[in-house]
Scaffold this motif. Sequence first.
Motif, PDB file in Angstrom:
ATOM      1  N   HIS A   1       0.879  -0.881  -0.516  1.00  0.00           N
ATOM      2  CA  HIS A   1       0.100   0.147  -0.222  1.00  0.00           C
ATOM      3  C   HIS A   1       0.654   1.072   0.069  1.00  0.00           C
ATOM      4  O   HIS A   1       0.291   2.407  -0.523  1.00  0.00           O
ATOM      5  CB  HIS A   1      -0.874  -0.214   1.365  1.00  0.00           C
ATOM      6  N   LEU A   2       2.055   0.757   0.606  1.00  0.00           N
ATOM      7  CA  LEU A   2       2.880   2.755   0.389  1.00  0.00           C
ATOM      8  C   LEU A   2       3.796   2.560  -1.414  1.00  0.00           C
ATOM      9  O   LEU A   2       3.438   3.355  -1.569  1.00  0.00           O
ATOM     10  CB  LEU A   2       4.110   2.538   2.040  1.00  0.00           C
ATOM     11  N   LYS A   3       4.045   1.808  -1.786  1.00  0.00           N
ATOM     12  CA  LYS A   3       4.493   1.641  -3.039  1.00  0.00           C
ATOM     13  C   LYS A   3       3.485   1.963  -3.456  1.00  0.00           C
ATOM     14  O   LYS A   3       3.969   3.088  -4.518  1.00  0.00           O
ATOM     15  CB  LYS A   3       4.521  -0.122  -3.309  1.00  0.00           C
ATOM     16  N   GLU A   4       2.204   1.874  -3.959  1.00  0.00           N
ATOM     17  CA  GLU A   4       1.083   2.403  -4.368  1.00  0.00           C
ATOM     18  C   GLU A   4       0.954   3.584  -3.781  1.00  0.00           C
ATOM     19  O   GLU A   4       0.517   4.420  -5.265  1.00  0.00           O
ATOM     20  CB  GLU A   4      -0.384   2.061  -3.879  1.00  0.00           C
ATOM     21  N   ALA A   5       1.109   4.186  -2.919  1.00  0.00           N
ATOM     22  CA  ALA A   5       0.784   5.405  -2.322  1.00  0.00           C
ATOM     23  C   ALA A   5       2.289   6.285  -2.885  1.00  0.00           C
ATOM     24  O   ALA A   5       2.256   7.526  -3.630  1.00  0.00           O
ATOM     25  CB  ALA A   5       1.195   5.664  -1.059  1.00  0.00           C
ATOM     26  N   LEU A   6       3.305   5.848  -3.312  1.00  0.00           N
ATOM     27  CA  LEU A   6       4.087   6.530  -3.722  1.00  0.00           C
ATOM     28  C   LEU A   6       4.293   7.090  -5.268  1.00  0.00           C
ATOM     29  O   LEU A   6       4.758   7.904  -5.295  1.00  0.00           O
ATOM     30  CB  LEU A   6       5.905   5.207  -3.395  1.00  0.00           C
ATOM     31  N   LEU A   7       3.736   6.042  -6.032  1.00  0.00           N
ATOM     32  CA  LEU A   7       3.654   5.744  -6.992  1.00  0.00           C
ATOM     33  C   LEU A   7       2.456   6.795  -7.405  1.00  0.00           C
ATOM     34  O   LEU A   7       2.368   8.131  -8.255  1.00  0.00           O
ATOM     35  CB  LEU A   7       3.108   5.178  -8.188  1.00  0.00           C
ATOM     36  N   ARG A   8       1.182   7.423  -6.534  1.00  0.00           N
ATOM     37  CA  ARG A   8       0.617   8.218  -6.219  1.00  0.00           C
ATOM     38  C   ARG A   8       1.305   9.853  -6.467  1.00  0.00           C
ATOM     39  O   ARG A   8       0.143  10.914  -6.468  1.00  0.00           O
ATOM     40  CB  ARG A   8      -0.469   8.187  -6.073  1.00  0.00           C
ATOM     41  N   SER A   9       2.366   9.438  -5.570  1.00  0.00           N
ATOM     42  CA  SER A   9       2.600  11.453  -4.730  1.00  0.00           C
ATOM     43  C   SER A   9       3.415  12.181  -5.383  1.00  0.00           C
ATOM     44  O   SER A   9       4.162  11.068  -6.904  1.00  0.00           O
ATOM     45  CB  SER A   9       3.277  10.664  -2.546  1.00  0.00           C
ATOM     46  N   SER A  10       4.405  13.054  -4.617  1.00  0.00           N
ATOM     47  CA  SER A  10       5.054  13.700  -5.345  1.00  0.00           C
ATOM     48  C   SER A  10       5.587  14.079  -4.855  1.00  0.00           C
ATOM     49  O   SER A  10       4.774  15.128  -3.921  1.00  0.00           O
ATOM     50  CB  SER A  10       4.767  14.163  -6.570  1.00  0.00           C
ATOM     51  N   GLY A  11       6.273  15.469  -4.770  1.00  0.00           N
ATOM     52  CA  GLY A  11       7.013  16.432  -3.943  1.00  0.00           C
ATOM     53  C   GLY A  11       6.935  16.188  -2.451  1.00  0.00           C
ATOM     54  O   GLY A  11       7.688  14.912  -2.259  1.00  0.00           O
ATOM     55  N   SER A  12       6.870  16.932  -2.348  1.00  0.00           N
ATOM     56  CA  SER A  12       6.360  16.817  -0.238  1.00  0.00           C
ATOM     57  C   SER A  12       6.119  16.089   0.134  1.00  0.00           C
ATOM     58  O   SER A  12       6.837  15.050   1.003  1.00  0.00           O
ATOM     59  CB  SER A  12       6.429  18.294  -0.341  1.00  0.00           C
ATOM     60  N   GLU A  13       4.637  15.497  -0.921  1.00  0.00           N
ATOM     61  CA  GLU A  13       4.318  13.897   0.069  1.00  0.00           C
ATOM     62  C   GLU A  13       5.158  12.936  -0.318  1.00  0.00           C
ATOM     63  O   GLU A  13       5.499  11.638   0.690  1.00  0.00           O
ATOM     64  CB  GLU A  13       2.896  14.177  -0.715  1.00  0.00           C
TER      65      GLU A  13
END
Length: 552
Positions: free
Chosen positions: A456-468
């Motif tokens: 779930h963190l891998k997926e969140a990383l793919l959706r995120s950018s910048g400071s997030e």
Amino acid sequence: MRQGLGFEAPSVRNGEWEQMLRLFIQPDTEADRAKLVGYMEQILFGLQEFLHKHVGVTEEIGLKELALGYMDSSICFDPEKKLPEVISDIIDRIAPQAVNVSSPYFVGHMTSAIPFFMVLFKAIVAALNQNVVKLETSKVVSIVERQVVARLHRLVYGMDASFYEKHVQSTDATLGTFTEGGTAANLTALWVARNTLLAPKEGFEGVEAEGLASAYRAYDIDRCVILVSRRGHYSLRKAVGVLGLGNKSLVTIDVDGENRICLPALRRKIAEYSADPKIRILAVVGIAGATETGTVDPLRKMGEICREAGIHFHVDAAWGGPTLMSDRYRHLLDGIELADSVTIDGHKQFYMPMTCGMVYFRNPFHLDTISYHANYIIRRGSVDLGIKTLSGTREANSLVLDSALKVMGRKGYGMLIDHGIDLARKFAEEIRKRENFQLVTVPELNILTYRFCPTHLKEALLRSSGSERSELNEKINDINITIQRVQREAGRSFVSRTSIDKGVPGGGETVVLRAVLMNPLTTLGILNDILDEQEVIYRDNYREMDIRVQGL
């Protein structure tokens, strides 16, 4: 009056001098002798079983608690214990709280199991107690060292047979030298490079004689620099400090996506410094087996660049140098023969006991720039090995390596190298198969890095950018720090951890788990056990991690 094997006894109580002499020569009693022989038989002929039985993988007791048992700072006037008791204490009290680096589950550092016969060789070297600083305290052992140096030099540089026939035992030439480790070897190489660059000339006796300030005035410069990739070993910072150049003179060059030195960036930096008449490039350092990632710089291209620019090219092959013993993988070090100097560690992938480093020079007269003499020991005109080394007194580690090469041959060492590299590649594939893991650096030699990264963190990383993305990466970093710490403290297995600045694109500094695969007893099954344990640790500690990962 002579007394036994000694001279006139000093003023001591009756029988004490004789007792001390007996202790110096042999065990007190047959019972003591039998006990000591029993211990040594275990160590000499059942080394792996002995280590497995007596030495823990890691420390269960905290260091602060351990330290409380070692607070006494006085030396007793009278003997405290008999020899068998002291050895028993080492085995029963010290060894269980030491680290069993020979365990096939200990895959976190560049220290591994050694072949049992290395202990035999080391014991013989200790018994002979030769000091290779001078022929008068080593004789044939110094001659053996010159031969061993020539054999390793030939492995690295591959000069023709006539070159070695001329120089192997020449009193004028020096192909390399043994040191206490890679740090001293790197320092020696850069010491030679400094003295060669700032050599004597008219009106100036050289940097070794007059110092750096006078050298800079004589050459009308303000600064000397050394260029190395960001993966360079910390020993290089020590070296520039000792040589008086200052840490800021070690200029780090960015790395590419494969953690090798970025050649365009290197060329730009060389052009920049070459255009400044007040700056001299003392050396460029290539890495053959980076400590963190195991990667190898493009040595051939670096060597060609340095040769064209007239710059000393040093290769730090402390880790990767023995790869030259492998017919299958020696091509990974292609171009190392262009180096002016090369560092190799014996206590790494030559599987020698601590500590042994070596440094080799293409030019057999380069070491003349650091020669020293003394009337009472390393006299002018002598062939003493200590004339051209940082060390003075030095044990005969060369005899251990010479013996090991005879027992193992290139084939034996090549098999060990092949095993480590092959296993690293298989381990990388296993990591890729597991959804909660992420391979960070692909193995080139036998070191790789990876991290635990829940799906779930891998997926969140793919959706995120910048400071997030940076925030997510920091939370994953915390998870990996916890997993590594808990696994280490549990004592069943061990991987190390480090932080690299080019791990996950856009993620910032990445905490990674690091595996070093050199133990021939380590199998893919053991590595899978280690991954399984890390998954269990994550599940068992998720509640403790709650504060850090909740809501992700």
